[in-house]
Write a protein that holds these residues in place. Structure first.
Motif, PDB file in Angstrom:
ATOM      1  N   ILE A  56       0.857  -1.191   0.000  1.00 34.86           N
ATOM      2  CA  ILE A  56       0.000   0.000   0.000  1.00 34.86           C
ATOM      3  C   ILE A  56       0.891   1.238   0.000  1.00 34.86           C
ATOM      4  CG2 ILE A  56      -1.847   1.241   1.187  1.00 34.86           C
ATOM      5  CD1 ILE A  56      -2.415  -1.447   2.670  1.00 34.86           C
ATOM      6  N   ILE A  57       0.651   2.138  -0.934  1.00 35.55           N
ATOM      7  CA  ILE A  57       1.393   3.398  -1.013  1.00 35.55           C
ATOM      8  C   ILE A  57       0.404   4.546  -0.848  1.00 35.55           C
ATOM      9  CG2 ILE A  57       2.810   4.903  -2.463  1.00 35.55           C
ATOM     10  CD1 ILE A  57       3.895   2.439  -3.844  1.00 35.55           C
ATOM     11  N   SER A  58       0.719   5.475   0.070  1.00 36.19           N
ATOM     12  CA  SER A  58      -0.116   6.659   0.288  1.00 36.19           C
ATOM     13  C   SER A  58       0.626   7.903  -0.188  1.00 36.19           C
ATOM     14  CB  SER A  58      -0.470   6.813   1.768  1.00 36.19           C
ATOM     15  OG  SER A  58      -1.234   5.714   2.222  1.00 36.19           O
ATOM     16  N   THR A  59      -0.099   8.784  -0.849  1.00 33.79           N
ATOM     17  CA  THR A  59       0.460  10.037  -1.354  1.00 33.79           C
ATOM     18  C   THR A  59      -0.515  11.162  -1.056  1.00 33.79           C
ATOM     19  OG1 THR A  59       1.562   8.859  -3.161  1.00 33.79           O
ATOM     20  CG2 THR A  59       1.329  11.233  -3.392  1.00 33.79           C
ATOM     21  N   ASP A 302       1.970  11.234   3.425  1.00 30.33           N
ATOM     22  CA  ASP A 302       2.687  11.380   2.158  1.00 30.33           C
ATOM     23  C   ASP A 302       3.957  10.528   2.165  1.00 30.33           C
ATOM     24  OD1 ASP A 302       2.906  12.700  -0.452  1.00 30.33           O
ATOM     25  OD2 ASP A 302       4.769  13.485   0.388  1.00 30.33           O
ATOM     26  N   GLY A 303       4.055   9.664   1.167  1.00 34.31           N
ATOM     27  CA  GLY A 303       5.228   8.800   1.060  1.00 34.31           C
ATOM     28  C   GLY A 303       5.193   7.570   1.934  1.00 34.31           C
ATOM     29  N   LEU A 304       4.064   7.310   2.603  1.00 33.01           N
ATOM     30  CA  LEU A 304       3.961   6.152   3.490  1.00 33.01           C
ATOM     31  C   LEU A 304       3.814   4.867   2.666  1.00 33.01           C
ATOM     32  CD1 LEU A 304       3.631   4.985   6.366  1.00 33.01           C
ATOM     33  CD2 LEU A 304       1.166   5.415   6.136  1.00 33.01           C
ATOM     34  N   ILE A 305       4.630   3.862   3.004  1.00 35.16           N
ATOM     35  CA  ILE A 305       4.595   2.560   2.332  1.00 35.16           C
ATOM     36  C   ILE A 305       4.317   1.496   3.384  1.00 35.16           C
ATOM     37  CG2 ILE A 305       5.920   0.879   0.997  1.00 35.16           C
ATOM     38  CD1 ILE A 305       7.559   3.269  -0.050  1.00 35.16           C
ATOM     39  N   ARG A 306       3.269   0.701   3.163  1.00 34.71           N
ATOM     40  CA  ARG A 306       2.907  -0.364   4.098  1.00 34.71           C
ATOM     41  C   ARG A 306       2.795  -1.682   3.343  1.00 34.71           C
ATOM     42  NH1 ARG A 306      -2.500   2.316   5.929  1.00 34.71           N
ATOM     43  NH2 ARG A 306      -2.218   3.239   3.857  1.00 34.71           N
ATOM     44  N   TRP A 307       3.023  -2.785   4.063  1.00 36.60           N
ATOM     45  CA  TRP A 307       2.892  -4.088   3.417  1.00 36.60           C
ATOM     46  C   TRP A 307       2.606  -5.166   4.452  1.00 36.60           C
ATOM     47  CZ3 TRP A 307       7.505  -1.634   4.244  1.00 36.60           C
ATOM     48  CH2 TRP A 307       8.480  -2.311   4.967  1.00 36.60           C
ATOM     49  N   THR A 308       2.038  -6.252   3.967  1.00 33.81           N
ATOM     50  CA  THR A 308       1.833  -7.448   4.783  1.00 33.81           C
ATOM     51  C   THR A 308       2.526  -8.612   4.086  1.00 33.81           C
ATOM     52  OG1 THR A 308      -0.261  -7.956   3.668  1.00 33.81           O
ATOM     53  CG2 THR A 308      -0.378  -6.640   5.688  1.00 33.81           C
ATOM     54  N   VAL A 309       2.930  -9.590   4.886  1.00 33.87           N
ATOM     55  CA  VAL A 309       3.656 -10.741   4.340  1.00 33.87           C
ATOM     56  C   VAL A 309       3.064 -12.023   4.901  1.00 33.87           C
ATOM     57  CG1 VAL A 309       5.813  -9.466   4.042  1.00 33.87           C
ATOM     58  CG2 VAL A 309       5.364 -10.641   6.205  1.00 33.87           C
ATOM     59  N   GLY A 315      12.529  -9.781   6.251  1.00 32.97           N
ATOM     60  CA  GLY A 315      13.117  -8.839   5.304  1.00 32.97           C
ATOM     61  C   GLY A 315      12.191  -7.684   4.984  1.00 32.97           C
ATOM     62  N   GLN A 316      12.615  -6.866   4.041  1.00 36.30           N
ATOM     63  CA  GLN A 316      11.852  -5.695   3.633  1.00 36.30           C
ATOM     64  C   GLN A 316      12.062  -5.449   2.150  1.00 36.30           C
ATOM     65  OE1 GLN A 316      14.328  -2.920   6.149  1.00 36.30           O
ATOM     66  NE2 GLN A 316      14.178  -1.622   4.324  1.00 36.30           N
ATOM     67  N   PRO A 317      11.135  -4.732   1.508  1.00 33.68           N
ATOM     68  CA  PRO A 317      11.304  -4.457   0.079  1.00 33.68           C
ATOM     69  C   PRO A 317      12.430  -3.460  -0.165  1.00 33.68           C
ATOM     70  CG  PRO A 317       9.395  -3.297   0.945  1.00 33.68           C
ATOM     71  CD  PRO A 317       9.875  -4.188   2.042  1.00 33.68           C
ATOM     72  N   GLU A 318      13.019  -3.526  -1.348  1.00 37.12           N
ATOM     73  CA  GLU A 318      13.978  -2.499  -1.750  1.00 37.12           C
ATOM     74  C   GLU A 318      13.210  -1.215  -2.061  1.00 37.12           C
ATOM     75  OE1 GLU A 318      16.494  -3.697  -4.943  1.00 37.12           O
ATOM     76  OE2 GLU A 318      16.805  -5.714  -4.136  1.00 37.12           O
ATOM     77  N   GLU A 416      -1.328  -3.573  14.264  1.00 42.49           N
ATOM     78  CA  GLU A 416      -2.095  -4.568  13.510  1.00 42.49           C
ATOM     79  C   GLU A 416      -1.194  -5.581  12.815  1.00 42.49           C
ATOM     80  OE1 GLU A 416      -2.480  -1.250  12.950  1.00 42.49           O
ATOM     81  OE2 GLU A 416      -4.245  -0.961  14.214  1.00 42.49           O
ATOM     82  N   GLY A 417       0.120  -5.426  12.953  1.00 39.11           N
ATOM     83  CA  GLY A 417       1.043  -6.364  12.329  1.00 39.11           C
ATOM     84  C   GLY A 417       1.524  -5.943  10.958  1.00 39.11           C
ATOM     85  N   THR A 418       1.008  -4.819  10.436  1.00 36.26           N
ATOM     86  CA  THR A 418       1.475  -4.314   9.147  1.00 36.26           C
ATOM     87  C   THR A 418       2.836  -3.654   9.322  1.00 36.26           C
ATOM     88  OG1 THR A 418      -0.796  -3.905   8.427  1.00 36.26           O
ATOM     89  CG2 THR A 418       0.942  -2.746   7.244  1.00 36.26           C
TER      90      THR A 418
END
Length: 575
Positions: A56-59, A302-309, A315-318, A416-418
């Motif tokens: 998820i990317i927020s702008t 702005d510029g927030l990046i979230r993810w679930t795995v 690890g983390q995304p590049e 929430e674990g994100t």
């Protein structure tokens, strides 16, 4: 004879006379204007790791903003997501920021997200009149929200309130209260890129911080005495501009990257921007406003990046972020006049017509007068000079050595674990110093020194040729005659790794003996090297006039810079 107490009320533009000893002020009143059309683009590239379930990317969409000084008109906003997201939403948050949220399910390929726009920014620095009384009358409406205390802006902390009351004691106008608080913050704090904490109390206690700390401390002090302040997040652009002062130029600029500043509410002016690092009642038109809120914990969209795995995935995304800005139109006509009052550190302001008592920085007490020489002095043998055998290292030493600014973000895990990557404010404060100008940085010796080497915080981006350093005399506070030249450094042999590192220049063969005083480090080059020299905002170590440059068209070093380059002087000294 009874003491006479009086209060001096005057206009900002009035002629002042002080019959007190005070530290020379770095307060400049600016007049003129800027007008620019900016083609702006911010791009993010994310490479998902294996096992990622969602990204998820927020702008935040930059908005048009108007004030008596700085104005931003946004048009032609374009979003581009590649590949197209699974879902895209738009909403207004509680502070009126328009947030675009894009979601990708089970992403595997690299994702790019960019926002491009045209910003027509203009700045008008003409005399401002404000007569809002202090304390400010009861604030109603949405502005009242920005009196709240938060964890990062603890306006209800007794120590914050006590200091704010001390600074505003006896003032009768809001501008007087605000200018006193801001001047104290500027003098109290020293800029550091990576502070241990970003809240106001950390800066209040240590005097250190980055742009977030400056914003939080100023906001806490002002909110505590009833002045609404909101925190602004955005981007500063690296294009410098000149203010004509005396016979030269004061060159002003910021690093290109994320930045935090504040808006202060005046009932008779509306919201007016301040940068607590250096300016009151305006920011230059090199600022792109994006998001507002109570503090920097709230202005995170702005510029927030979230993810679930999937379970067990590590690890983390590049991640990489880039900011580009072109100026098809850029007009600046500004003059600056230094004032005899104000903080010790740099403060820029338009002329303001308001009742106020000028802030005067606390002076360092003068040394005691020498004692009278006894009438009869016993004869003693003249001692031999102490050997110069003590290693000495000093300079503007703090900078983020080896950091790749394009890739630095910290991972956090929500309740929430994100997992998420928030924008950071670690910016590359550096000057491209191998083009059509020569740059010089002063250093001050308090004891004799045999110079061995000088190191500069440099990063090579390419090119070929050689670099060297010249040590110059100080002549009337400007670089003068050459005293020594270092060994040459081949650009091809400099490190090509990302990040800034100490690049040493050897003076050991010159055996240069320096007496106490001011000297200048001037960087020279041949060929076509592409090299940046890292700097610190403000003047952490040296005097306010200690960073200079001259172009190929200048006969003298009459142009000064508002920052201080990072340098390290090494040699042998002795008592």
């Amino acid at each position: 004879m009874p003491s006479l107490k009086f209060r001096l009320a005057l206009f900002f533009s009035a002629l002042l006379a002080f019959f007190v000893t005070h530290t020379p002020a770095e307060n400049y009143v600016l007049a003129g204007k800027q007008n620019s059309r900016i083609q702006y683009e911010l791009s993010q590239r994310i490479v998902p790791m294996s096992g990622m379930k969602s990204l998820i990317i927020s702008t935040v969409v930059p908005a048009t903003f108007k004030s008596p000084t700085y104005n931003q008109e946004v048009s032609d906003v374009r979003f581009d997501f590649q590949p197209q997201p699974t879902n895209q939403e738009e909403k207004l948050d509680a502070r009126g920021n328009k947030v675009i949220t894009a979601t990708w399910s089970m992403p595997t390929a690299p994702i790019t997200a960019s926002v491009a726009l045209t910003a027509t920014n203009w700045l008008q620095l003409t005399p401002l009149s404000t007569s809002t009384p202090f304390p400010v009358s009861a604030i109603a409406g949405p502005e009242r929200t920005y009196l709240q205390a938060t964890k990062q802006v603890p306006a209800n902390d007794p120590r914050i309130l006590a200091k704010a009351k001390e600074l505003t004691n006896g003032v009768t106008t809001e501008f007087d209260a605000v200018q006193r608080v801001l001047a104290w913050v500027i003098d109290h704090m020293s800029y550091v890129l990576v502070p241990e904490s970003y809240d106001a109390m950390y800066s209040f206690e240590t005097g250190k911080g980055n742009c977030q700390n400056y914003s939080h401390l100023a906001a806490a002090l002002l909110r505590s005495v009833g002045v609404p302040v909101r925190v602004v997040n955005g981007v500063t652009l690296k294009k410098t501009y000149d203010a004509r002062v005396g016979g030269g130029n004061l060159t002003l600029g910021m690093a290109q990257g994320r930045h935090s500043w504040i808006d202060v509410y005046f009932p008779d002016l509306g919201w007016v921007p301040f940068d607590p690092q250096q300016s009151q009642l305006f920011t230059s038109n090199r600022y792109i406003r994006i998001e507002v809120g109570l503090d920097n914990e709230e202005t995170t969209q702005d510029g927030l990046i979230r993810w679930t795995v999937a379970r067990g995935v590590q690890g983390q995304p590049e991640f990489e972020e880039s900011i580009n800005a072109d100026f098809p139109l850029d007009e600046t006509s500004i003059t600056a006049k230094r004032q005899s009052y104000g903080p010790k550190s740099l403060l820029l302001s338009p002329e303001v017509k308001a009742t106020f008592v000028p802030y005067v920085a606390v002076a360092t007490p003068p040394p005691p007068p020498p004692q009278e020489t006894p009438k009869e002095v016993p004869k003693v043998d003249t001692p031999k000079p102490a050997p110069v055998d003590k290693p000495v290292i000093f300079g503007n030493l703090e900078f983020p050595e080896g950091v790749n600014f394009a890739f630095v973000r910290e991972v956090a895990t929500t309740s929430e674990g994100t997992q998420e990557l928030r924008k950071n404010f670690l910016v590359e404060t550096a000057e491209y110093v191998t083009r059509s100008a020569q740059y010089a940085q002063v250093f001050v010796l308090k004891e004799p020194l045999e110079l061995r080497r000088i190191a500069l915080a440099l990063q090579k981006y390419g090119g070929e040729g050689s670099l060297w350093i010249e040590i110059l005399k100080d002549e009337n506070a400007l670089p003068g005659a050459r005293l020594a030249t270092s060994e040459f450094v081949s650009v091809e042999r400099m490190s090509s790794r990302p990040g800034y590192r100490w690049q040493p220049f050897d003076f050991s063969k010159s055996k240069l003996q320096l007496a106490p005083g001011r000297y200048w480090i001037a960087l020279g080059f041949t060929g076509s090297p592409v090299v940046n020299w890292f700097y610190s905002y403000g003047k952490p170590v040296g005097p306010s006039d200690g960073t200079r440059y001259k172009t190929i068209f200048d006969e003298t070093w009459s142009n000064s810079l508002s920052f201080e380059f990072n340098y390290r002087v090494e040699g042998m000294g002795g008592k």
